[in-house]
Enzyme design. Structure first.
Site, short mmCIF file in Angstrom:
data_model
loop_
_atom_site.label_atom_id
_atom_site.label_comp_id
_atom_site.label_asym_id
_atom_site.label_seq_id
_atom_site.Cartn_x
_atom_site.Cartn_y
_atom_site.Cartn_z
N ASP A 61 0.24 -14.65 -70.06
CA ASP A 61 -0.53 -15.83 -69.64
C ASP A 61 0.24 -17.05 -70.11
N GLU A 97 9.12 -40.62 -63.47
CA GLU A 97 7.97 -40.07 -62.74
C GLU A 97 8.38 -39.60 -61.34
N TYR A 110 11.16 -38.42 -60.46
CA TYR A 110 11.87 -37.15 -60.59
C TYR A 110 10.94 -36.04 -61.04
N HIS A 170 -4.25 -45.07 -52.28
CA HIS A 170 -3.47 -44.05 -51.57
C HIS A 170 -2.34 -43.54 -52.45
N TRP A 198 0.26 -49.61 -56.66
CA TRP A 198 0.22 -48.55 -57.69
C TRP A 198 1.06 -48.94 -58.89
N THR A 207 22.63 -34.73 -57.89
CA THR A 207 21.78 -34.38 -56.75
C THR A 207 22.63 -33.79 -55.64
N HIS A 247 16.45 -50.54 -61.44
CA HIS A 247 16.82 -50.71 -60.03
C HIS A 247 15.60 -51.04 -59.17
N HIS A 248 14.42 -50.93 -59.73
CA HIS A 248 13.22 -51.38 -59.01
C HIS A 248 12.99 -52.87 -59.19
N HIS A 260 10.36 -44.48 -63.05
CA HIS A 260 11.49 -43.79 -62.44
C HIS A 260 11.53 -42.31 -62.82
N LYS A 283 23.35 -30.21 -56.14
CA LYS A 283 22.26 -29.34 -55.71
C LYS A 283 22.32 -29.09 -54.21
N SER A 333 -4.08 -35.24 -69.66
CA SER A 333 -4.02 -33.98 -68.93
C SER A 333 -2.57 -33.56 -68.67
N SER A 334 -1.77 -34.51 -68.21
CA SER A 334 -0.37 -34.18 -67.91
C SER A 334 0.38 -33.75 -69.16
C1 HEA Z 1 3.41 -38.31 -52.93
C2 HEA Z 1 3.12 -39.42 -52.53
C3 HEA Z 1 2.78 -39.89 -51.15
C4 HEA Z 1 2.42 -39.18 -50.01
C5 HEA Z 1 2.27 -37.70 -49.83
C6 HEA Z 1 2.21 -40.17 -48.99
C7 HEA Z 1 1.82 -39.86 -47.67
C8 HEA Z 1 1.63 -40.81 -46.66
N1 HEA Z 1 1.78 -42.17 -46.78
FE1 HEA Z 1 2.21 -43.18 -48.50
N2 HEA Z 1 2.65 -44.19 -50.21
C9 HEA Z 1 2.99 -43.64 -51.42
C10 HEA Z 1 3.06 -42.29 -51.71
C11 HEA Z 1 2.77 -41.28 -50.81
N3 HEA Z 1 2.41 -41.43 -49.49
C12 HEA Z 1 3.28 -44.66 -52.38
C13 HEA Z 1 3.72 -44.46 -53.83
C14 HEA Z 1 3.11 -45.88 -51.72
C15 HEA Z 1 3.30 -47.29 -52.27
C16 HEA Z 1 2.00 -47.90 -52.61
C17 HEA Z 1 2.14 -49.30 -53.08
O1 HEA Z 1 2.73 -50.11 -52.35
O2 HEA Z 1 1.63 -49.61 -54.16
C18 HEA Z 1 2.73 -45.54 -50.35
C19 HEA Z 1 2.49 -46.48 -49.35
C20 HEA Z 1 2.30 -46.17 -48.01
C21 HEA Z 1 2.34 -47.12 -46.95
C22 HEA Z 1 2.67 -48.59 -47.10
C23 HEA Z 1 1.47 -49.39 -47.34
C24 HEA Z 1 1.84 -50.81 -47.55
O3 HEA Z 1 2.92 -51.10 -48.06
O4 HEA Z 1 1.00 -51.64 -47.19
C25 HEA Z 1 2.08 -46.45 -45.79
C26 HEA Z 1 2.03 -47.06 -44.45
O5 HEA Z 1 2.28 -46.46 -43.49
C27 HEA Z 1 1.88 -45.07 -46.14
C28 HEA Z 1 1.60 -44.05 -45.24
C29 HEA Z 1 1.54 -42.70 -45.57
C30 HEA Z 1 1.20 -41.67 -44.62
C31 HEA Z 1 0.84 -41.88 -43.18
C32 HEA Z 1 1.27 -40.48 -45.32
C33 HEA Z 1 1.01 -39.11 -44.75
O6 HEA Z 1 2.06 -38.26 -45.11
C34 HEA Z 1 -0.29 -38.55 -45.19
C35 HEA Z 1 -0.62 -37.30 -44.40
C36 HEA Z 1 -1.83 -36.59 -44.90
C37 HEA Z 1 -3.05 -36.63 -44.32
C38 HEA Z 1 -3.29 -37.52 -43.18
C39 HEA Z 1 -4.17 -35.87 -44.91
C40 HEA Z 1 -4.74 -34.76 -44.07
C41 HEA Z 1 -5.64 -35.13 -42.94
C42 HEA Z 1 -6.78 -35.85 -42.96
C43 HEA Z 1 -7.31 -36.59 -44.11
C44 HEA Z 1 -7.65 -35.97 -41.80
C45 HEA Z 1 -7.60 -37.28 -41.11
C46 HEA Z 1 -6.58 -37.22 -40.06
C47 HEA Z 1 -6.59 -37.94 -38.92
C48 HEA Z 1 -7.66 -38.92 -38.61
C49 HEA Z 1 -5.51 -37.78 -37.94
N4 HEA Z 1 2.02 -44.94 -47.50
C1 HEA Z 2 10.59 -38.03 -55.30
C2 HEA Z 2 10.75 -39.24 -55.44
C3 HEA Z 2 12.04 -40.02 -55.40
C4 HEA Z 2 13.35 -39.59 -55.46
C5 HEA Z 2 13.89 -38.21 -55.61
C6 HEA Z 2 14.16 -40.79 -55.37
C7 HEA Z 2 15.54 -40.77 -55.41
C8 HEA Z 2 16.33 -41.92 -55.48
N1 HEA Z 2 15.89 -43.21 -55.38
FE1 HEA Z 2 13.99 -43.80 -55.05
N2 HEA Z 2 12.05 -44.41 -55.03
C9 HEA Z 2 10.94 -43.62 -55.06
C10 HEA Z 2 10.93 -42.23 -55.14
C11 HEA Z 2 12.07 -41.46 -55.25
N3 HEA Z 2 13.35 -41.89 -55.24
C12 HEA Z 2 9.74 -44.40 -54.96
C13 HEA Z 2 8.31 -43.87 -54.97
C14 HEA Z 2 10.15 -45.73 -54.88
C15 HEA Z 2 9.32 -46.99 -54.69
C16 HEA Z 2 8.40 -47.32 -55.77
C17 HEA Z 2 7.61 -48.54 -55.43
O1 HEA Z 2 8.19 -49.64 -55.48
O2 HEA Z 2 6.42 -48.41 -55.09
C18 HEA Z 2 11.61 -45.70 -54.94
C19 HEA Z 2 12.40 -46.84 -54.91
C20 HEA Z 2 13.77 -46.83 -55.16
C21 HEA Z 2 14.52 -48.02 -55.42
C22 HEA Z 2 13.97 -49.44 -55.52
C23 HEA Z 2 13.96 -50.09 -54.21
C24 HEA Z 2 13.31 -51.41 -54.23
O3 HEA Z 2 12.11 -51.49 -54.53
O4 HEA Z 2 13.99 -52.38 -53.93
C25 HEA Z 2 15.83 -47.62 -55.59
C26 HEA Z 2 16.96 -48.52 -55.90
O5 HEA Z 2 17.94 -48.17 -56.41
C27 HEA Z 2 15.85 -46.18 -55.45
C28 HEA Z 2 16.99 -45.38 -55.56
C29 HEA Z 2 16.98 -44.00 -55.54
C30 HEA Z 2 18.19 -43.18 -55.70
C31 HEA Z 2 19.58 -43.69 -55.86
C32 HEA Z 2 17.76 -41.88 -55.67
C33 HEA Z 2 18.64 -40.67 -55.86
O6 HEA Z 2 18.05 -39.76 -56.73
C34 HEA Z 2 18.96 -39.99 -54.55
C35 HEA Z 2 20.10 -39.02 -54.72
C36 HEA Z 2 20.34 -38.17 -53.51
C37 HEA Z 2 21.33 -38.32 -52.62
C38 HEA Z 2 22.30 -39.44 -52.67
C39 HEA Z 2 21.45 -37.39 -51.45
C40 HEA Z 2 22.17 -36.09 -51.71
C41 HEA Z 2 23.53 -36.24 -52.23
C42 HEA Z 2 24.67 -35.85 -51.61
C43 HEA Z 2 24.65 -35.15 -50.30
C44 HEA Z 2 25.95 -36.05 -52.34
C45 HEA Z 2 26.92 -37.00 -51.78
C46 HEA Z 2 26.37 -38.35 -51.61
C47 HEA Z 2 26.98 -39.51 -51.93
C48 HEA Z 2 28.12 -39.65 -52.84
C49 HEA Z 2 26.46 -40.75 -51.30
N4 HEA Z 2 14.58 -45.74 -55.18
CU LIG Z 3 13.65 -45.36 -59.28
#
Ligand code: HEA
Ligand code: HEA
Ligand SMILES: [Cu+2]
Ligand code: CUA
Lengths: 289, 392, 539
Positions: free
Chosen positions: C108, C257, C259, C79, C144, C330, C304-305, C255, C333, C171-172
Site C-alpha cells: 500500500d 507548478e 512542471y 476556470h 489565477w 525536454t 520569464h513570466h 513555474h 525526452k 493536501s498536496s
Molecule cells: C489544466 C489546466 C487547463 C485546462 C484543462 C483548460 C481547458 C480549457 N480552457 Fe483554459 N485556462 C487555464 C488552464 C486550463 N484550461 C489557465 C491556467 C488559464 C489562465 C487563467 C487566467 O488568465 O488567469 C486558462 C484560460 C483560458 C482561456 C482564456 C481566458 C481569458 O484569458 O480570458 C480560455 C479561452 O478560451 C480557456 C479555454 C479553455 C477550454 C475551452 C478548455 C477545454 O479544454 C475544456 C474542455 C472540457 C470540458 C468542456 C468539460 C466537459 C464537458 C462539459 C462540462 C459539458 C459542457 C459542454 C458543452 C456545452 C459543449 N482557458
Molecule cells: C504543463 C505546463 C507547461 C509546460 C510544460 C510549459 C513549458 C514551457 N514554457 Fe510555459 N507556461 C505554462 C505552462 C507550461 N509551460 C502556463 C500555464 C503559462 C501561463 C501562466 C499564466 O500567465 O497564466 C506559461 C507561460 C510561459 C511563459 C510566459 C509567457 C508570458 O506570459 O509572457 C514562458 C516564457 O518563457 C514559457 C516558457 C516555457 C518553456 C520554454 C517551456 C519548456 O519547458 C518547453 C520545452 C519543450 C520544447 C522546446 C519542445 C521539445 C523539444 C525539442 C523537440 C528539442 C529541440 C528544440 C529546440 C532546441 C528548440 N511559458
Molecule cells: Cu514558466
C-alpha cells in the site's frame, strides 16, 4: 483486522480521524474567513474548528501511539514515519524560506529602488521625492508612523541563549533515553519545555514593548510586516513544538518509548531543532543586520 | 431586451454562414492578420525578426522530429509483420541530440541578447547612451490612461470613446461591426512627433496595468508606486492602436490606447493649441458657475469618468461599487463628498480624483450627483470649494 | 510469461470494507483512494470545463452577450484554479495512488491514514472555493495568478480563496510526502531505483517539487491575506513593499507548478509508448536524468513570466538563458520517445494514439514556450492569446491528453473490463481534431494583438474567436462522450473481460496481477525478477 504480524507492513484497516480533521479544518477556515469579513461577529465557528482539530489530533495520535506501543509497527513502518517527518520539516523550511526571501527582496531591491538607486531613479524622483531608501523603513508613505527598533542585544539575545540551551537539554535527554536512563530523560525534557516557555514569555514581553513603547506594530510598513510575520510564525512554531514536547514528556512519564525505538521522541526533537535553526536565522537577519 | 435578442440570434446565424464561407473558400482570412506586426519602430522590427527566426527553427525541428515519427508509424507497424528491435540506448545518439539543441539555442541567444540591450540600455553607433528628446509620463487608472507631457506641462485623460462604450453594454442592441474601431478608440489620443526619441515613464494609480501598442514592439507594466522606464522612436506618421495588457479589473478589456504620430511641425501646433485649452480650463477653475452650467457639464463628466463604476443610473454595482443614488454621502454635507472624490478611498477602486480632474470638472460632477436621480441635496459645488478642500 | 500464474499469494480474500461510509470515507486502501481522486478529478474537469464553455460562448462573437465583464473575470480565474488544482493535479495523484504501490511491489502507500486525509481535504476545499461564486462580490476575479493590488480589491472572496488554497497546499504536501516515503521505503526487494518504471521516477521528482513550492505559495497568499485584513504592507509601495514581490514569489511556485503538471504526464507516456512499440524504452537512464534536470531548472526560470515588469537587464538576460536550457532535457525526452517507436512493432490502440498526439502537440506547445522565452519577443507575446495557446497546448494536449491516455491504458486493470476500442478511437479523433480547432487559432489571435483576459474584443479578432469557440464546444462534447465511455467500461456494458496482461507488449509488475486488481496486492512483498520490468533491458 488485527495485524500484529511484525513481518508484514502494517496497513490500518479504516481511518476515522481524517474526515474529522477535514471538518475541523473547514470549520476553522470558514469561521476565520467569515469573522475577518465581518460577516460574523465572533470567531466562535473558528474556535469550534480548532477544538475539532485538537480532538482529531488526540484521537489520531492516540491511535498511532496505541498501535506503536503494542508492537504493530515493524522497522519499515518506522522508516515511513521518519521520512514523513523529515519531508514535513522540509516543507516548513520552504514556508519560512518564502518569508525570508521576501525580506531579502524588499531590503535589497525594493527599498533601494524606492530610494532612487538603480532602475529606481524615476520612481524616486516622480513619486517619492526626498525618500531615502534605508533599512529599517516603513516606506515612503511613512505607514504606521515613526517607530523604534527592538534592541537585539536585550531580550532577543536572551531568547537566543534560551533556545540554544533548550536544544542542548533536549539532546541530553535524547542521549539519556538511548542509555535507558528514564528519570534523567524526564528531567531534561521538563527543562526543555520550561526553557521554551520562558522563550515564549519573553517573546510576548517583546511584542508588548514593541506595541506600547516603540510604536512598532504589524502596520509599521514593510519593516513591521516582515518583523512580525517572521517572528510571529516562528513563535507559533515554538508554541506547537512546546506542546509536542509536553506530550512527549507525559508519554515518557507513562512509560512509553524504548531505547532502541522512539520515533515520536525523535520527531519532536527534529522539529525543535528546526525551530531553533529558524530562530538563528531570525536573530541574524531580522534583529541584527 | 427584445431587440438585443433578435440581434444576437440573427448575427449568430450570420456568423455561422461566415463560418461556412470560410470553410469553403478560406477567403475570409484575408481580413485578419495571421502574424506578428512588423510595426513602425526599429524595435518592433527586431522583435518581428526574432519571432520569425525562432518560428522557422521550430518548424524545421518539428518537421524533422515529426517526420521521423510519422515515417516510423507507417514503416514500423505490427500489421506490416515487422518484429520489434530490442535496442534501448545509444550514447552517440544521445550526445548528438543534446549538443545540436545546445548549438541552436546559442545561435538564438545572440540576437536575443542584442535586442534586449537595445531596448533596455539603448546606445548609438558609437556605443554612447542615446539621449531622449522628450519625456511623457503615462499613468494607468481603472480604467483610463493619463498622459503627462513633462516638458510641456500638458496633461489629459484618455478613455474609451463613448460610441464603443455604449455599444459594448449587454443588451445595447448595437452591432459592434457598425462601430468604427470598436473598442480601439479613445476620446483624447496621445499625440507624439515622428522620428523623436521619446522616453516613456509608466506608473499606475490603483492596480497594475500594462501599456502596449503592438506597432511599437513592446509592452511594459505600469505599477502603482513605481515608475518603469521605456522608450520609443516612431518612424512613420499614423494612428496606432493598442490595449491595456495586464488584467486590471472589470473593465480591463475597455481601456484602449491610441497614439497619433504626427510630423514635428504638426506636433508643435498641437502643443500650442493644448496650452490654449489649458488656459481656458484655468479660467474655468476661477469663475463662479451657475447651477445649470454645473449640471450640464456635470452630466458629461459623470458619464465619462464616474459611470463605469457608479453607472449612468447612479445605481452602482453593489457591493463592489456603491450606488450614489440615495447614498448617505451624496445626500450629506457637501464637504464630505468633495473629500471623498478629491482624496478617493484608499484601498478601493475609488480613485483620488483631485489629481486627475480639474476643479471645475469635479465641482460639476459632484453637483450633478447631488441633484440627479432621486438625490435631493439641492446645493451646488463651486470650483473654489474643491480647491479649498484640495489644499487643506 | 507464465509467471503470473505461479504467484503464491492468495488474492482471494479481498476484505473490502462494507458500507459506503467505511468503504469510501474511511478507506486506507490505495486503490480506493486512487479511485476517489480520479472521480473527483473528472468532476472538477467538468466543472472547470463548463466555466470554459461560458468563456468561449461569450467570446463567440464581439460584443457582450451573456456575462458582465466582472463575472467573466471570475470565470477565467475559477476556470484556471479548478483545472489546475482540481482536475490535473488530483488526477495525477490518483494515478500515483493506484499505480505506484503496484509498480514497485508495495502492499500500500507508506502512510495510508494520511493518504485518506490528503484526499478528503479536497472536496471541502473546493466547496469553499466554489462557494465564493454565491457571495457578495462573487468569486476571485484577478486571474489565477492572484496579482495584488487587484486581488486585494475583491470582496469577501479573498479570505475564502486564501484558506482554500492553504487547504489544497496541505493536501498536496501530504500527498507528496506519501509518494516519496512510499517510493523510498516500500520498494520490493530487488526493485532498485534504476529498475523503477519511469512513471514512478517522474512522480518521485514531482513530489519533491510539490514539497518545495507549495509552502512558498501558501506563504505568498498569507501575505495577501495580511495585507488585506491586517494592514501589512508587503505589496504596497507606500509602506516600502512591492507588488512585483508577489509576482516573484508566485512564479517561484508557479513555474515548478507547471512542471508538476507535466512530469507525471511524461511518466505515463513513457509507460505507454514502449508497450505499444513492443520495444524497451529508449534511453531509460537519460530519461531519469532529463526529468531531474527539468525539475532543477524549473526553480531558476520563474521570472520569464515577468519580462514586462521592468526587471534590470541582467535579470532579464539570466532568466531568458535559463529558460532556453529547459528545451534541452525536454528535447531528450521527445527524441527518446521517437527512438523507442523507431523499429518497433507498433499497434495503435487508443492509449497509443493519445500518447502519439501528446508527443506532437506537447512539442508544439513547447516550441511556443521557447518563443515566449525570448524576452524581446515576449514583450510582444506577453499577456496575449499567444500565451493562452501555448499553455493550453502543454496543459490540455499535454497533461490532459496524457491523463486520458493513461485512463485508457490502465482502466482494464482497474475495472477488469476492456473499454470499447471503437468508441475510444472515435473519442480520440474527435478530441484531437477539435482541440486543434480550439487552440491553434489562438496563436494567430495573440500575434494579431488580442490581449488575454478580456470579455469582448475588437472586430478584427472575430473570425478566429468564432473558430476557437466552435472547436471548444466540440471538444467539450467529446469529453462528455469520454465520460460515457468510462461509465460503460466500469459497468461492463458492451465490453469484454480484460486479461491480466491486457496489452500484448505490456511489461511491469501491474500486469502480473489479475484484472481487476484485487483490493490488496503484495501484502507479503512482491518477488521481482528482471523479466517483470518494462524498462531494464538485459544490459
Ligand atoms: C489544466 C489546466 C487547463 C485546462 C484543462 C483548460 C481547458 C480549457 N480552457 Fe483554459 N485556462 C487555464 C488552464 C486550463 N484550461 C489557465 C491556467 C488559464 C489562465 C487563467 C487566467 O488568465 O488567469 C486558462 C484560460 C483560458 C482561456 C482564456 C481566458 C481569458 O484569458 O480570458 C480560455 C479561452 O478560451 C480557456 C479555454 C479553455 C477550454 C475551452 C478548455 C477545454 O479544454 C475544456 C474542455 C472540457 C470540458 C468542456 C468539460 C466537459 C464537458 C462539459 C462540462 C459539458 C459542457 C459542454 C458543452 C456545452 C459543449 N482557458
Ligand atoms: C504543463 C505546463 C507547461 C509546460 C510544460 C510549459 C513549458 C514551457 N514554457 Fe510555459 N507556461 C505554462 C505552462 C507550461 N509551460 C502556463 C500555464 C503559462 C501561463 C501562466 C499564466 O500567465 O497564466 C506559461 C507561460 C510561459 C511563459 C510566459 C509567457 C508570458 O506570459 O509572457 C514562458 C516564457 O518563457 C514559457 C516558457 C516555457 C518553456 C520554454 C517551456 C519548456 O519547458 C518547453 C520545452 C519543450 C520544447 C522546446 C519542445 C521539445 C523539444 C525539442 C523537440 C528539442 C529541440 C528544440 C529546440 C532546441 C528548440 N511559458
Ligand atoms: Cu514558466
Ligand atoms: Cu488596465 Cu488592464
Amino acid at each position: 483486522m488485527s495485524n500484529t504480524n511484525n513481518n508484514q507492513y502494517y496497513v490500518p484497516q479504516l481511518a476515522k480521524w481524517p474526515i474529522v480533521g477535514s471538518i475541523g479544518m473547514t470549520l476553522t477556515a470558514v469561521g476565520a474567513a467569515t469573522y475577518m469579513n465581518n460577516q460574523l461577529d465572533s470567531p466562535i465557528v473558528m474556535y469550534l474548528g480548532f477544538a475539532t482539530l485538537i480532538f482529531m489530533m488526540f484521537g489520531w495520535f492516540g491511535e498511532v501511539i496505541k498501535e506503536s506501543e503494542s508492537n504493530m509497527y515493524n522497522p519499515q513502518v518506522d522508516a515511513s514515519f521518519r521520512m514523513g517527518m523529515v519531508w514535513f520539516i522540509f516543507s516548513e523550511v520552504m514556508f519560512f524560506a518564502g518569508f525570508f526571501g521576501a525580506l531579502w527582496y524588499v531590503r535589497n531591491m525594493t527599498v533601494p529602488w524606492l530610494g532612487g538607486e538603480g532602475t529606481g531613479v524615476f520612481t524616486n524622483a516622480e513619486l517619492w521625492p526626498g525618500y531615502e531608501g534605508v533599512w529599517p523603513t516603513n516606506g515612503p508613505g511613512n505607514i504606521g508612523g515613526k517607530f523604534e527598533l527592538v534592541d537585539p542585544f536585550h531580550l532577543p539575545l536572551i531568547n537566543t541563549v534560551l533556545l540554544m540551551t533548550s536544544s542542548i537539554t533536549l539532546t541530553i535527554a535524547h542521549h539519556a533515553l538511548v542509555d535507558g536512563a528514564r528519570k534523567k530523560v524526564i528531567g531534561w525534557l521538563i527543562a526543555t519545555v520550561v526553557l521554551g516557555a520562558i522563550f515564549l514569555f519573553f517573546q510576548v514581553e517583546e511584542y508588548i514593548e514593541a506595541y506600547q513603547h516603540l510604536d512598532l506594530t504589524l502596520k509599521s510598513g514593510i519593516y513591521g510586516s516582515t518583523f512580525f510575520m517572521l517572528t510571529g510564525f516562528h513563535g507559533m512554531h515554538v508554541t506547537l513544538g512546546a506542546i509536542m514536547l509536553t506530550v512527549i514528556t507525559v508519554r515518557m512519564i507513562r512509560g512509553h518509548f524504548k531505547p532502541e525505538s522512539h520515533f515520536g521522541f525523535e520527531a519532536v526533537a527534529w522539529y525543535w531543532h528546526f525551530v531553533d535553526v529558524v530562530w538563528l536565522g531570525l536573530f541574524i537577519f531580522v534583529y541584527i543586520i | 431586451m427584445n431587440k438585443q435578442k433578435s440581434y444576437s440570434s440573427s448575427s449568430l446565424k450570420k456568423l455561422l454562414w461566415v463560418a461556412l464561407g470560410v470553410l469553403v473558400s478560406g477567403s475570409a482570412f484575408a481580413k485578419s492578420s495571421l502574424n506578428m506586426t512588423q510595426g513602425v519602430t526599429e524595435f518592433s522590427k527586431i522583435a518581428y525578426d526574432l519571432h520569425m527566426i525562432v518560428l522557422w527553427i521550430c518548424v524545421v525541428i518539428g518537421v524533422l522530429v515529426f517526420g521521423a515519427m510519422i515515417y516510423s508509424m507507417f514503416a514500423h507497424r505490427k500489421s506490416k509483420g515487422v518484429t520489434a528491435a530490442q535496442f534501448s540506448h545509444s550514447t552517440t545518439a544521445e550526445i548528438i541530440w543534446t549538443v545540436i539543441p545546445i548549438v541552436i539555442l546559442i545561435i538564438i541567444a545572440f540576437p536575443s541578447t542584442t535586442a534586449l540591450i537595445k531596448m533596455e540600455a539603448p546606445t548609438d553607433a558609437d556605443g554612447k547612451s542615446i539621449t531622449m528628446d522628450m519625456t511623457i509620463k503615462v499613468t494607468g487608472f481603472q480604467w483610463k490612461w493619463k498622459y503627462d507631457y513633462l516638458d510641456e506641462g500638458i496633461s489629459f485623460l484618455s478613455t474609451l470613446k463613448s460610441d464603443s462604450n455604449i455599444a459594448r453594454q449587454i443588451g445595447s442592441g448595437i452591432n459592434p461591426t457598425t462601430v468604427e474601431n470598436y473598442l480601439l478608440d479613445v476620446d483624447h489620443p496621445l499625440v507624439i512627433p515622428v522620428d523623436t526619441n521619446i522616453r516613456i515613464l509608466l506608473t499606475a494609480n490603483d492596480v497594475i496595468h500594462s501599456w502596449w501598442v503592438p506597432e511599437f514592439g513592446w509592452k511594459r507594466d505600469a505599477i502603482p508606486g513605481f515608475v518603469n522606464e521605456a522608450w520609443t522612436n516612431v518612424k512613420k506618421v499614423g494612428t496606432y492602436r493598442g490595449q491595456c495588457a495586464e488584467l486590471c479589473g472589470k473593465d480591463h478589456g475597455f481601456m484602449p490606447i491610441v497614439v497619433n504620430v504626427v510630423s514635428k511641425a504638426d506636433y508643435a501646433n498641437w502643443v500650442k493649441s493644448q496650452k490654449g485649452e489649458q488656459e481656458v480650463a484655468e479660467v474655468k477653475n476661477n469663475t463662479q458657475w451657475s447651477k445649470a452650467e454645473l449640471m450640464s457639464k456635470g452630466e458629461e463628466v459623470y458619464n465619462s469618468q464616474c459611470a463605469t463604476c457608479h453607472q449612468a443610473t447612479g445605481k452602482g454595482m453593489p457591493p463592489a461599487f456603491p450606488a450614489l443614488d440615495g447614498s448617505a454621502v451624496v445626500n450629506g454635507p457637501l464637504d464630505e463628498q468633495i473629500k471623498t472624490v478629491v482624496f478617493g478611498r484608499a484601498g478601493t477602486a475609488m480613485t483620488a480624483f483631485g489629481s486627475i480632474l480639474s476643479e471645475s470638472d469635479i465641482a460639476a460632477a459632484i453637483t450633478y450627483t447631488r441633484n440627479a436621480w432621486g438625490n435631493t441635496a439641492k446645493d451646488a459645488a463651486q470650483p473654489k470649494d474643491v480647491k479649498k478642500i484640495k489644499n487643506s | 510469461m507464465s509467471h503470473a500464474d505461479t504467484h503464491s499469494h492468495d488474492y482471494d480474500h479481498d476484505h473490502k470494507p462494507k458500507g459506503f461510509v467505511k468503504r469510501w470515507l474511511m478507506t486506507t486502501n490505495h486503490k480506493d483512494i486512487g479511485t476517489l481522486y480520479l472521480i473527483f478529478s473528472l468532476a472538477m474537469f467538468i466543472f472547470g470545463g463548463a466555466l470554459a464553455m461560458i468563456i468561449r460562448l461569450e467570446l463567440f462573437q464581439p460584443g457582450l452577450q451573456f456575462v458582465q465583464p466582472d463575472f467573466f473575470n471570475q470565470l477565467t480565474t475559477m476556470h484556471a484554479l479548478i483545472m489546475v488544482f482540481g482536475a490535473v493535479m488530483p488526477a495525477f495523484v490518483g494515478f500515483a495512488n493506484w499505480m505506484i504501490p503496484i509498480m514497485i511491489g508495495a502492499p500500500d502507500m507508506a502512510l495510508p491514514r494520511m493518504n485518506n486525509w490528503s484526499f478528503w481535504i479536497l472536496p471541502f476545499a473546493f466547496t469553499m472555493l466554489a462557494s465564493t461564486f454565491l457571495m457578495d462580490g462573487g468569486a476571485p476575479a484577478a486571474g489565477w495568478t492572484l496579482y495584488p493590488p487587484l486581488v486585494l480589491q475583491g470582496g469577501h472572496n479573498l479570505a475564502f480563496a486564501v484558506f482554500a488554497i492553504h487547504m489544497l497546499g496541505i493536501s498536496s504536501i501530504m500527498g507528496a510526502i506519501n509518494v516519496i516515503a512510499t517510493i523510498m521505503n516500500m520498494r520490493a526487494p530487488n526493485m532498485g531505483y534504476l529498475k523503477m518504471p519511469l512513471f514512478v521516477w517522474t512522480w518521485l521528482i514531482t513530489a519533491f517539487l510539490l514539497i518545495a513550492v507549495m509552502p512558498v505559495f501558501a506563504g505568498a497568499v498569507t501575505m495577501l491575506l495580511t495585507d488585506h485584513y491586517f494592514g501589512t504592507s508587503f505589496f504596497d509601495a507606500a509602506g516600502g513593499g512591492d507588488p512585483v514581490l508577489f509576482q516573484h514569489i508566485f512564479w517561484f511556485f508557479g513555474h515548478p507548478e507547471v512542471y508538476i503538471m507535466i512530469l507525471p504526464s511524461f511518466g505515463i507516456i513513457s509507460e505507454i509508448i514502449p508497450t505499444f512499440a513492443r520495444k524497451p524504452l529508449f534511453g531509460y537512464v537519460s530519461m531519469v536524468y532529463a526529468t531531474a534536470g527539468i525539475a532543477f531548472l524549473s526553480f531558476i526560470v520563474w521570472a520569464h513570466h515577468m519580462f514586462s515588469v521592468g526587471m534590470p537587464l541582467g535579470g532579464e538576460l539570466f532568466f531568458m538563458y535559463a529558460t532556453f536550457l529547459i528545451s534541452i532535457p525536454t528535447g531528450v525526452k521527445v527524441f527518446n520517445w521517437v527512438s523507442t517507436m523507431w523499429k518497433g512493432a507498433m499497434t495503435f490502440e487508443t492509449p497509443m494514439l493519445f500518447a502519439i498526439a501528446f508527443i506532437i502537440l506537447f512539442t508544439i506547445g513547447g516550441f511556443s514556450g521557447l518563443m515566449l522565452a525570448i524576452a524581446p519577443a515576449d514583450f510582444q507575446y506577453h499577456d496575449t492569446y499567444f500565451v493562452v495557446a501555448h499553455f493550453h497546448y502543454v496543459l490540455v494536449t499535454g497533461a490532459v491528453f496524457a491523463i486520458v491516455g493513461g485512463v485508457y491504458y490502465w482502466i482494464p486493470k482497474w475495472t477488469g473490463n476492456m473499454y470499447s476500442e471503437r468508441l475510444g478511437k472515435i473519442h480520440f479523433w474527435w478530441s484531437t481534431i477539435s482541440v486543434n480547432v480550439l487552440f491553434f487559432p489562438q496563436h494567430f489571435l495573440g500575434l494579431a494583438g488580442m490581449p488575454r483576459r478580456i470579455p469582448d474584443y475588437s472586430t478584427q479578432f472575430a473570425e478566429f474567436n468564432m473558430w476557437s469557440s466552435i472547436g471548444g464546444f466540440a471538444f467539450g462534447l467529446a469529453q462528455i462522450f469520454f465520460c460515457i465511455i468510462v461509465w460503460r467500461t466500469i459497468k461492463g456494458k458492451g465490453t469484454t473481460k480484460a486479461t491480466s496482461r491486457v496489452w500484448e507488449g505490456a511489461k511491469g509488475l501491474e500486469w502480473f496481477i489479475p484484472s481487476p486488481a484485487p483490493h490488496h496486492t503484495f501484502q507479503d512483498g512482491a518477488p521481482v525478477n528482471d523479466g517483470h520490468l518494462a524498462h531494464v533491458s538485459s544490459h
